[in-house]
Design a protein around this motif. Structure first.
Motif, short mmCIF file in Angstrom:
data_model
loop_
_atom_site.label_atom_id
_atom_site.label_comp_id
_atom_site.label_asym_id
_atom_site.label_seq_id
_atom_site.Cartn_x
_atom_site.Cartn_y
_atom_site.Cartn_z
N THR A 388 32.87 51.49 31.70
CA THR A 388 33.46 52.24 31.69
C THR A 388 34.84 52.80 30.95
O THR A 388 35.57 51.49 30.74
N THR A 397 41.97 52.18 30.08
CA THR A 397 40.90 50.40 30.61
C THR A 397 39.65 50.79 30.36
O THR A 397 38.88 51.34 30.50
N VAL A 398 39.49 49.53 30.12
CA VAL A 398 37.98 49.82 30.12
C VAL A 398 37.27 48.48 30.88
O VAL A 398 37.88 47.10 31.18
N THR A 399 36.02 48.98 31.45
CA THR A 399 35.29 47.97 33.02
C THR A 399 34.06 47.87 32.22
O THR A 399 33.44 49.08 31.32
N GLU A 401 30.65 45.79 33.88
CA GLU A 401 30.12 45.01 34.95
C GLU A 401 28.55 44.98 35.19
O GLU A 401 28.12 46.14 33.49
N ILE A 450 43.36 41.40 30.65
CA ILE A 450 42.25 41.32 31.00
C ILE A 450 41.84 40.26 32.06
O ILE A 450 42.52 39.13 32.15
N THR A 453 37.00 39.73 38.21
CA THR A 453 36.48 40.08 39.72
C THR A 453 34.90 39.83 39.84
O THR A 453 34.14 40.16 38.61
N LYS A 460 33.00 41.98 37.30
CA LYS A 460 33.65 43.03 36.46
C LYS A 460 34.22 42.46 35.52
O LYS A 460 35.11 41.81 36.01
N PHE A 461 34.17 42.52 34.62
CA PHE A 461 35.61 42.17 33.34
C PHE A 461 36.17 43.62 33.08
O PHE A 461 35.67 44.65 32.76
N THR A 462 37.68 43.61 33.11
CA THR A 462 38.19 45.16 33.31
C THR A 462 39.88 44.21 32.09
O THR A 462 40.64 43.84 32.24
N ILE A 463 39.89 45.77 31.57
CA ILE A 463 40.29 45.27 29.62
C ILE A 463 41.50 46.60 30.00
O ILE A 463 41.46 48.20 30.08
N LYS A 464 43.01 46.15 30.46
CA LYS A 464 44.39 47.27 29.87
C LYS A 464 44.53 47.40 28.22
O LYS A 464 45.57 46.41 28.30
#
Length: 476
Positions: A388, A397-399, A401, A450, A453, A460-464
């Motif tokens: 996403t 924001t890049v997620t 999952e 990064i 969770t 899920k990996f979340t990048i900002k």
């Protein structure tokens, strides 16, 4: 300047303290000496001015030459009881009309002083005696042939030998005291500086304890002066950074040894077994192909570790350009499509038509590829890997999952460490254990963050990443 640079701090501060104190004492000495001398001059001028005014009043009553003779007798009587006070009266012809016993001043000098600076003190020397005197041109009540007042020159002087002797002795005592005070100030300054710099010696002794084996040692800060406390805290911060860097280096060396030991051992064992007896060509080929796989894996591992080493030391400087994250993710989907099909995985992208960021294209693709590869590798069969993309005013924001085994919270804290694997049974899988560490280094190098969770079988990996304006228009 070079000699001063080699002087100890104690000597420098002592010298500066002594110079400052000496300057103050010298100025004070000159002020005191000038004040004493001015005081004596004021006393003398008070006496001389009084006698000059008395003479002036008396001359105003003199109406004839006979009165002048009578005036001189009165003036001589008025000086009785005033030792050291001398008076001289000179007429218009520069002849001495009256003079006390020691008043042997030159008439020309008296006339010049009375004409040039009347009422101002002057110094007259007679033999070994020095006088402070006043001279004035004073009119009398007598008239000359033209009807003008007759004027006479009057000199009043006092012997200042007693004052000079006292002042000389006083100045000698004063300068001896100043010299002694300067010496004492230097000694006391040296003691004070040495005492004040004692915390520096304590810091030096504490710093000598720090070695490669004791980088955890810290300098005391609590009992230090404010200025040295700041220095000690800076040194402690430096030691903390060195300790962290040394620990990272030790861990890095241990990780290298641990990870390379197994493939090297496998290569040696396989090679020794093959060489133990003659074999046919097919067996040799099989072993060589197996060795080639291990060598390729080692080459990838070494390349990845080199990239991490550069990133951790700030040597990776991304060549930034405008990158469309949506296009890059679609390209990665095409690359990993075959791998996803083996597990019957669906790759899903939710994003605007274009998500531009300013980044290094190849490095950012590698970071996203590592995350996508990790998500595919650990996803359950027949599930979906979702990516996403969301764009805000200040960041993108890049997620990524996937659905799979839930990662325990204690493992999430270490998931970006080098060679860390949640499942030890996958220690010898296709990966090198550096993918997530490399992804984090690349994201941090781009000024982003990064986070991982995991809950309810969803990881899920979340990048900002920070947003910057597009420099060039995107093409599709």
């Amino acid at each position: 300047m070079r000699a001063l640079s080699r002087t100890s701090l104690t000597q420098r501060l002592t010298l500066m303290f002594a110079l400052a104190a000496s300057s103050v004492l010298l100025v004070l000495g000159f002020v005191i000496a000038a004040s004493v001398e001015q005081h004596f001059e004021d006393l003398d001028m008070e006496v001389l001015s009084g006698k000059m005014e008395l003479t002036r009043q008396a001359l105003r009553t003199m109406t004839s030459h006979e009165a002048l003779t009578q005036f001189t007798h009165q003036l001589a009587q008025s000086l009785v009881g005033h030792p050291g006070l001398e008076v001289m009266v000179i007429d218009a012809d520069h002849s001495v009309v009256f003079a006390t016993g020691n008043a042997h001043f030159s008439p020309e000098v008296v006339v010049s002083q009375a004409t040039r600076a009347p009422g101002r003190p002057a110094f007259w020397a007679l033999g070994s005696h020095t006088y402070r005197g006043l001279a004035a041109h004073i009119p009398t009540a007598a008239l000359d042939s033209s009807g003008s007042p007759v004027k006479v020159y009057v000199a009043v002087a006092t012997d200042i030998a007693q004052h000079t002797t006292y002042l000389r002795a006083f100045l000698k005592t004063l300068w001896l005291f100043v010299a002694a005070a300067v010496a004492l100030t230097g000694v006391l300054g040296w003691a004070a500086v040495r005492r004040g710099l004692m915390p520096l010696r304590t810091m030096r002794e504490q710093a000598q304890v720090v070695t490669a084996q004791q980088l955890s040692h810290r300098l005391p800060v609590q009992h230090m002066p404010v200025e040295l406390a700041e220095l000690a805290q800076s040194l402690n911060d430096m030691l903390a950074r060195l300790d962290e860097a040394f620990t990272r280096l030790s861990d890095f060396s241990s990780d290298i040894a641990h990870e390379l030991r197994t493939p090297v051992s496998n290569l040696m064992t396989q090679t020794q077994v093959v060489l133990s007896r003659p074999r046919d060509v097919a067996e040799y080929r099989s072993v060589l192909e197996s060795n080639a796989e291990e060598l390729e894996r080692m080459a990838r591992m070494i390349s990845d570790m080199l990239l991490l080493a550069k990133a951790e030391n700030g040597l990776v400087v991304p060549a930034r350009e405008t990158v469309d994250l949506a296009r890059e993710v679609r390209a990665l989907f095409e690359y990993y499509e075959a791998v996803a099909d083996e597990k019957n995985l669906q790759l899903s992208l939710s994003a605007p038509s274009a998500v531009p960021v300013l980044a290094d294209r190849l490095m950012l693709r590698r970071a996203l590829g590592n995350l996508l590869s990790n998500a595919i590798r650990h996803a359950n069969p027949d599930s979906c890997v979702r990516v996403t993309l969301a764009q805000a005013s200040e960041e993108v924001t890049v997620t990524v999952e996937n659905v799979g085994d839930t990662i325990a919270p204690e493992f999430l804290e270490r998931i970006f460490d080098r060679f860390f694997r949640v499942d030890p049974s996958r220690q010898h899988g296709d990966g090198t254990g550096l993918g997530l560490a490399i992804a984090k280094s690349i994201i941090v190098g781009h000024g982003g963050t990064i986070l991982a969770t995991s809950s309810g079988a969803v990881t899920k990996f979340t990048i900002k990443l920070p947003v910057t304006p597009m420099l060039t228009p995107l093409t599709h």
